[in-house]
Design an enzyme around this catalytic site. Structure first.
Site, PDB file in Angstrom:
ATOM      1  CB  ILE A 137      -0.982   0.028   1.201  1.00  0.00           C
ATOM      2  CG1 ILE A 137      -0.239  -0.090   2.539  1.00  0.00           C
ATOM      3  CG2 ILE A 137      -2.022  -1.062   1.073  1.00  0.00           C
ATOM      4  CD1 ILE A 137      -1.179  -0.019   3.739  1.00  0.00           C
ATOM      5  CG  ASP A 138      -0.041   4.192  -2.766  1.00  0.00           C
ATOM      6  OD1 ASP A 138       0.674   3.395  -3.390  1.00  0.00           O
ATOM      7  OD2 ASP A 138      -1.104   4.662  -3.218  1.00  0.00           O
ATOM      8  CE  LYS A 139       6.412   9.248   3.147  1.00  0.00           C
ATOM      9  NZ  LYS A 139       7.196  10.403   2.661  1.00  0.00           N
ATOM     10  NE  ARG A 237      -2.887   8.243  -4.275  1.00  0.00           N
ATOM     11  CZ  ARG A 237      -1.577   8.428  -4.248  1.00  0.00           C
ATOM     12  NH1 ARG A 237      -0.765   7.393  -4.007  1.00  0.00           N
ATOM     13  NH2 ARG A 237      -1.064   9.621  -4.463  1.00  0.00           N
TER      14      ARG A 237
END
Length: 303
Positions: A137-139, A237
């Site tokens: 998962i993204d930062k 997103r």
């Protein structure tokens, strides 16, 4: 370096090279074999091939087993939030702002650095910089991730992702008021031809499917739950932007004028999968982080 040779028998004629080689040794997962093929460690009649190469009768497969690389990831005590752990699997609740694995510019402070301190037994399928990592998962996205402690578990969990049987539900705040209660976004995602650092809905992209439902509506924002059917980079997103409701706080895909938060309001709150050894379905839930909860209360008070 150990070298093994194998003649293609009639029973394997026409089968994929990665399948045939993975059957030669029960300790070799198919993902590991595919990586060896890409790195040139497996050849047919001394020629490099691709993982989907179909084996001809009487051809000779040569497997040059590479020496295991020493992990050069420094263990760090990062006080990881471990939601579950056994001999095969770890479920980590990743905080917002933490990078999952080392990469240029992020060689310390990553979840992998913390995992290397927490335990020494992680699968090696993804190499020295991403041990155990099955998905990411993204930062600036918080929430649950599953990590494999051995190659058997890794292969099993990856196959579930490919089969779209893993439950992954995210809570998000998006700009605008979504007029309907439920929806499905089925739009292919690939590199944005105008910006190679970003992803976008493109005709030649990979299939991407996101299901969403509205949880609440505020003055200019909507609280939604998004469930992933596929797992493309930045999928939620990109998809929410594509239908006109970009995530609040998203610096890459959202509007400049947004809520005063660092990074997108996105939390991976539900993760479910079949345990690779017990074959039992397990589901985990992670509460919204404090920052996210405060944001929701602020929006509730300013409807």
């Amino acid at each position: 370096m150990e070298v093994i040779q194998h003649n293609i028998l009639e029973e394997n004629q026409g089968e994929r090279i990665d399948k045939v080689v993975s059957q030669l040794n029960k300790d070799w997962s198919r993902s590991q074999v595919q990586q060896w093929i890409k790195e040139g460690h497996i050849k047919v009649n001394e020629e490099a091939v691709k993982p989907n190469f179909k084996c001809p009768l009487n051809a000779v497969i040569t497997v040059s087993i590479p020496e295991p690389e020493e992990l050069d990831v420094e263990p760090e005590d990062l006080n990881l939030d471990i939601a579950y752990e056994d001999g095969d699997v770890i479920v980590v609740n990743k905080p917002k702002g933490m990078v999952v694995h080392p990469a240029p510019g992020h060689y310390s402070g990553t979840m992998v650095n913390g995992l290397m301190h927490h335990c020494k037994d992680l699968s090696g399928i993804n190499g020295v910089l991403r041990p155990g990592i099955v998905h990411r998962i993204d930062k600036d996205t918080s929430g649950l991730l599953m990590v494999a402690k051995n190659d058997m578990a890794h292969e099993h969990l990856v196959n579930q992702l490919v089969d779209k049987s893993v439950t992954r539900k995210y809570t998000a705040i998006v700009h605008g008021l979504i007029p309907h209660e439920y929806g499905t976004i089925d739009a292919p995602i690939g590199r944005d031809p105008k910006d190679r650092q970003s992803m976008a809905v493109v005709d030649n992209g990979k299939q991407a499917v996101t299901h969403f439902k509205v949880l609440d509506r505020y003055k200019d924002f909507t609280l939604v739950e998004c469930e992933l059917e596929t797992g493309r980079t930045h999928q939620i997103r990109v998809h929410m932007k594509y239908i006109g409701f970009p995530l609040a706080g998203d610096p890459k895909y959202g509007p400049r004028k947004t809520l005063s938060i660092e990074g997108q309001a996105l939390h991976a709150g539900v993760l479910g999968f079949v345990h690779p050894r017990t074959e039992e379905y397990m589901e985990f839930h992670a509460e919204l982080p404090e920052e996210f909860t405060k944001l929701v209360k602020h929006l509730e008070n300013n409807r």
